[in-house]
Design an enzyme around this catalytic site. Structure first.
Site, mmCIF file in Angstrom:
data_model
loop_
_atom_site.group_PDB
_atom_site.id
_atom_site.type_symbol
_atom_site.label_atom_id
_atom_site.label_comp_id
_atom_site.label_asym_id
_atom_site.label_seq_id
_atom_site.Cartn_x
_atom_site.Cartn_y
_atom_site.Cartn_z
ATOM 1 N N GLU A 40 36.059 42.991 55.968
ATOM 2 C CA GLU A 40 34.988 42.994 56.960
ATOM 3 C C GLU A 40 34.898 44.354 57.662
ATOM 4 O O GLU A 40 35.917 44.927 58.060
ATOM 5 C CB GLU A 40 35.234 41.898 57.995
ATOM 6 C CG GLU A 40 34.111 41.756 59.015
ATOM 7 C CD GLU A 40 34.380 40.713 60.079
ATOM 8 O OE1 GLU A 40 33.418 40.296 60.746
ATOM 9 O OE2 GLU A 40 35.556 40.312 60.242
ATOM 10 N N LYS A 113 26.275 37.154 59.138
ATOM 11 C CA LYS A 113 27.309 36.281 59.694
ATOM 12 C C LYS A 113 26.701 35.290 60.683
ATOM 13 O O LYS A 113 26.008 35.676 61.632
ATOM 14 C CB LYS A 113 28.363 37.148 60.388
ATOM 15 C CG LYS A 113 29.586 36.413 60.908
ATOM 16 C CD LYS A 113 30.599 37.437 61.410
ATOM 17 C CE LYS A 113 31.873 36.798 61.922
ATOM 18 N NZ LYS A 113 32.853 37.820 62.333
ATOM 19 N N CYS A 150 34.320 36.220 57.849
ATOM 20 C CA CYS A 150 35.369 36.038 58.851
ATOM 21 C C CYS A 150 35.288 34.712 59.618
ATOM 22 O O CYS A 150 35.662 33.683 59.084
ATOM 23 C CB CYS A 150 35.410 37.233 59.787
ATOM 24 S SG CYS A 150 36.995 37.388 60.671
#
Length: 284
Positions: A40, A113, A150
């Site tokens: 990431e 995300k 994540c």
């Protein structure tokens, strides 16, 4: 499929970080990697430890300099690359975005995300607007990639929706580490919970999982590495160390998922008519 992963310790020198990534991408491609996954926000330090408006200057458009840089590598080497970028969508509008580059250098797709954390040392809500592209796999020459990022990795709903949309592989670029104020026992519980929940996504969906984390200390936060690849029964195919950089290739049998889903037909037995309350925040 031969999947290459790069677990790297970054510095504040973005150009140097990208140069080291390029060198490792070339090495993995020479060794036969077909798909290469980066961690990431791999271009620089994990900047979300503080809230500083000047750090928005690090964001870039998509397409932009990084997609050109890694796209050229993908084309040169004939590999698919999963990148993770700080996207400047418009003035005052930024995302944490994974971009998949096809082996001809073009953008195969992107994922913004969806779940944004706000914890001490992880002030991501200050920087990132939640994604608005949904949970849609990205079609590539090596398969349909279910790319998440994540904090998404804690949510079974995200993995399930990617699986239901036809993902053949779940991929998580990530940046997570120890709170140095926690006890060693607590640090280890958190690290293992992080891995266990993702291996659970592999089992529940009958899909391989590829997770690539940062490593090394950045301004007092020790990232715990432990990048790993799990098969569709949650079996560990590879686990990286907690304290070393890694670039390696893992072989994944992409046909195994079909057999595992025949043995364990979880998708067949889902009671979808009874799940409506999943869209509620809480059931009182």
């Amino acid at each position: 499929m031969k999947v290459g992963i790069i677990q790297q310790h970054n510095t504040a020198d973005i150009a140097a970080n990208k140069a080291r990534l390029a060198e490792k991408i070339r090495l993995l491609a020479q060794q036969g990697a077909e798909l290469i996954v980066l961690q990431e926000l791999h271009n620089g330090l994990y900047f979300c430890q503080i809230e500083d408006v000047n750090l928005f200057d690090q964001a870039e458009p998509i397409p932009g300099p990084s997609t050109e840089f890694f796209g050229a590598l993908a084309k040169e080497l004939g590999v698919v690359i999963v990148t993770s970028l700080f996207e400047r969508r418009a003035p005052g509008l930024y995302h944490n975005t994974a971009v998949v580059l096809e082996k001809d250098g073009t953008i195969a797709g992107k994922y913004r995300k969806m779940h944004i954390p706000d914890d001490p040392g992880y002030y991501e809500k200050f920087y990132f607007t939640p994604g608005d592209l949904g949970f849609q796999p990205i079609d590539t020459s090596v398969g349909r990639l279910g790319v998440l990022v994540c904090w998404d990795q804690w949510y079974p709903e995200a993995a399930r929706l990617m699986a239901l949309a036809g993902a053949e592989l779940l991929i998580y670029p990530t940046a997570i580490g120890f709170d140095p104020n926690d006890t060693k026992d607590e640090q280890e519980r958190q690290r293992m919970a992080w891995q266990t929940v993702q291996r659970g996504h592999a089992v529940a969906n009958g899909l391989p999982v590829v997770t690539v984390n940062r490593v090394g200390d950045e301004d007092g936060v020790p990232f715990w590495g432990t990048s790993f690849v799990a098969g569709p029964q949650g079996e560990l195919l590879y686990e990286a160390p907690t304290d070393q950089e890694v670039e390696t290739i893992i072989n994944i049998d992409m046909k195994r998922s079909e057999q595992v889903r025949r043995w364990w037909p979880f998708l067949r037995d889902r009671r979808i008519e009874a799940y409506g309350q999943l869209t509620a925040r809480f059931i009182d």
